[in-house]
Write a protein that holds these residues in place. Sequence first.
Motif, mmCIF file in Angstrom:
data_model
loop_
_atom_site.group_PDB
_atom_site.id
_atom_site.type_symbol
_atom_site.label_atom_id
_atom_site.label_comp_id
_atom_site.label_asym_id
_atom_site.label_seq_id
_atom_site.Cartn_x
_atom_site.Cartn_y
_atom_site.Cartn_z
ATOM 1 N N LEU A 172 3.509 1.475 -10.099
ATOM 2 C CA LEU A 172 4.888 1.509 -9.601
ATOM 3 C C LEU A 172 4.984 1.124 -8.122
ATOM 4 N N ARG A 173 3.878 1.264 -7.397
ATOM 5 C CA ARG A 173 3.797 0.870 -5.979
ATOM 6 C C ARG A 173 4.906 1.486 -5.114
ATOM 7 N N PRO A 174 5.076 2.791 -5.144
ATOM 8 C CA PRO A 174 6.039 3.395 -4.219
ATOM 9 C C PRO A 174 5.547 3.246 -2.785
ATOM 10 N N ASP A 175 6.454 3.298 -1.849
ATOM 11 C CA ASP A 175 6.035 3.274 -0.450
ATOM 12 C C ASP A 175 5.270 4.545 -0.101
ATOM 13 N N ILE A 176 5.659 5.642 -0.747
ATOM 14 C CA ILE A 176 5.094 6.950 -0.423
ATOM 15 C C ILE A 176 4.847 7.721 -1.719
ATOM 16 N N ALA A 177 3.739 8.427 -1.775
ATOM 17 C CA ALA A 177 3.493 9.399 -2.839
ATOM 18 C C ALA A 177 3.279 10.753 -2.180
ATOM 19 N N GLY A 178 4.025 11.746 -2.643
ATOM 20 C CA GLY A 178 3.980 13.065 -2.018
ATOM 21 C C GLY A 178 3.234 14.073 -2.874
ATOM 22 N N PHE A 179 2.436 14.914 -2.209
ATOM 23 C CA PHE A 179 1.597 15.880 -2.907
ATOM 24 C C PHE A 179 1.590 17.230 -2.193
ATOM 25 N N MET A 217 0.837 -1.194 0.000
ATOM 26 C CA MET A 217 0.000 0.000 0.000
ATOM 27 C C MET A 217 0.875 1.247 0.000
ATOM 28 N N THR A 218 0.497 2.219 -0.792
ATOM 29 C CA THR A 218 1.236 3.474 -0.862
ATOM 30 C C THR A 218 0.672 4.463 0.154
ATOM 31 N N ALA A 219 1.554 5.035 0.962
ATOM 32 C CA ALA A 219 1.158 6.023 1.963
ATOM 33 C C ALA A 219 1.190 7.416 1.345
ATOM 34 N N LEU A 220 0.341 8.284 1.842
ATOM 35 C CA LEU A 220 0.289 9.654 1.346
ATOM 36 C C LEU A 220 1.113 10.578 2.223
ATOM 37 N N LEU A 221 2.010 11.317 1.594
ATOM 38 C CA LEU A 221 2.759 12.384 2.249
ATOM 39 C C LEU A 221 2.140 13.704 1.832
ATOM 40 N N ALA A 222 1.719 14.486 2.807
ATOM 41 C CA ALA A 222 1.140 15.795 2.542
ATOM 42 C C ALA A 222 2.142 16.875 2.907
ATOM 43 N N SER A 223 2.501 17.707 1.943
ATOM 44 C CA SER A 223 3.400 18.824 2.214
ATOM 45 C C SER A 223 2.566 19.995 2.734
ATOM 46 N N VAL A 224 2.933 20.480 3.912
ATOM 47 C CA VAL A 224 2.169 21.554 4.572
ATOM 48 C C VAL A 224 3.108 22.683 4.940
ATOM 49 N N ARG A 225 2.543 23.868 5.071
ATOM 50 C CA ARG A 225 3.363 25.047 5.350
ATOM 51 C C ARG A 225 3.108 25.642 6.727
ATOM 52 N N SER A 226 2.116 25.119 7.464
ATOM 53 C CA SER A 226 1.728 25.712 8.749
ATOM 54 C C SER A 226 1.194 24.648 9.685
ATOM 55 N N ALA A 227 1.055 25.040 10.950
ATOM 56 C CA ALA A 227 0.495 24.117 11.941
ATOM 57 C C ALA A 227 -0.954 23.765 11.599
ATOM 58 N N ASP A 228 -1.733 24.750 11.167
ATOM 59 C CA ASP A 228 -3.134 24.480 10.822
ATOM 60 C C ASP A 228 -3.228 23.458 9.696
ATOM 61 N N GLU A 229 -2.413 23.632 8.660
ATOM 62 C CA GLU A 229 -2.428 22.663 7.568
ATOM 63 C C GLU A 229 -1.954 21.294 8.041
ATOM 64 N N ALA A 230 -0.950 21.272 8.918
ATOM 65 C CA ALA A 230 -0.436 20.002 9.420
ATOM 66 C C ALA A 230 -1.519 19.218 10.156
ATOM 67 N N PHE A 231 -2.267 19.891 11.015
ATOM 68 C CA PHE A 231 -3.326 19.212 11.759
ATOM 69 C C PHE A 231 -4.453 18.781 10.835
#
Length: 233
Positions: A191-198, A1-15
């Motif tokens: 391709l089944r990467p471990d992580i996909a970043g967006f 299963m591919t995990a999702l990496l979310a790129s965030v710029r702030s604490a609000d976005e992170a939460f």
Amino acid sequence: MTALLASVRSADEAFDAAQAGAELIDLKEPGAGALGGVNVDEIARIVGALRARYAVRPISATIGDSPNDALDEITTRVLDVAAAGVDYVKVGVNAGPGAVECLRHLAGLPAAVVPVLLSDEGVDRSLAALAVQLGFVGIVFDTAHKDGRTLFDCVDVTVLAECMAIMRRRGGMTALAGSLGWNDLERIRSLRPDIAGFRGALCDENAGRAGRLDPLRVTRWVNALHGERALTL
């Protein structure tokens, strides 16, 4: 299963991203470049707040865009970001002059560095092989220029798959990023990467990567990567 990496710029976005199901939280300032860095004090603040609520959610952060030969600057930034408490420090490496020396230098730093192989001109097989040989915990294939092209517009998918397979055989993680969107979902799955970043795909489509992260888009991408039906917006 591919995990999702979310790129965030702030604490609000992170939460918001964490609550919406993102498996990895990546701290990055999109307004400062492809791998623009968040202020180190802010990184530490966000990490502390996230750890209090999501104790085991992995967190990464970029150091900012730097040329391959700026080794002293890279070292300082890597150590400062690592000291802010993240699990992984992401560092961009451009193919070409200085790339080999930069990778070797990164491998010797006392931090969990993940090299981001910037592949706008295609995947550099030898550089990817060296990253595997040096024992990094993982490698990311990404693009430096956010000009409307995706990673898959820039690389030979067969070469990319071969490099990922080498990393897998060594037990390392593989990650794909680079302006990926819904049109890329099936290739990501194949391709089944471990992580996909967006970043951009998680923001309001009218604002792109510079806009505000939308938790609903995060959830839809998580579901799609986990094999559920992809719902577009």
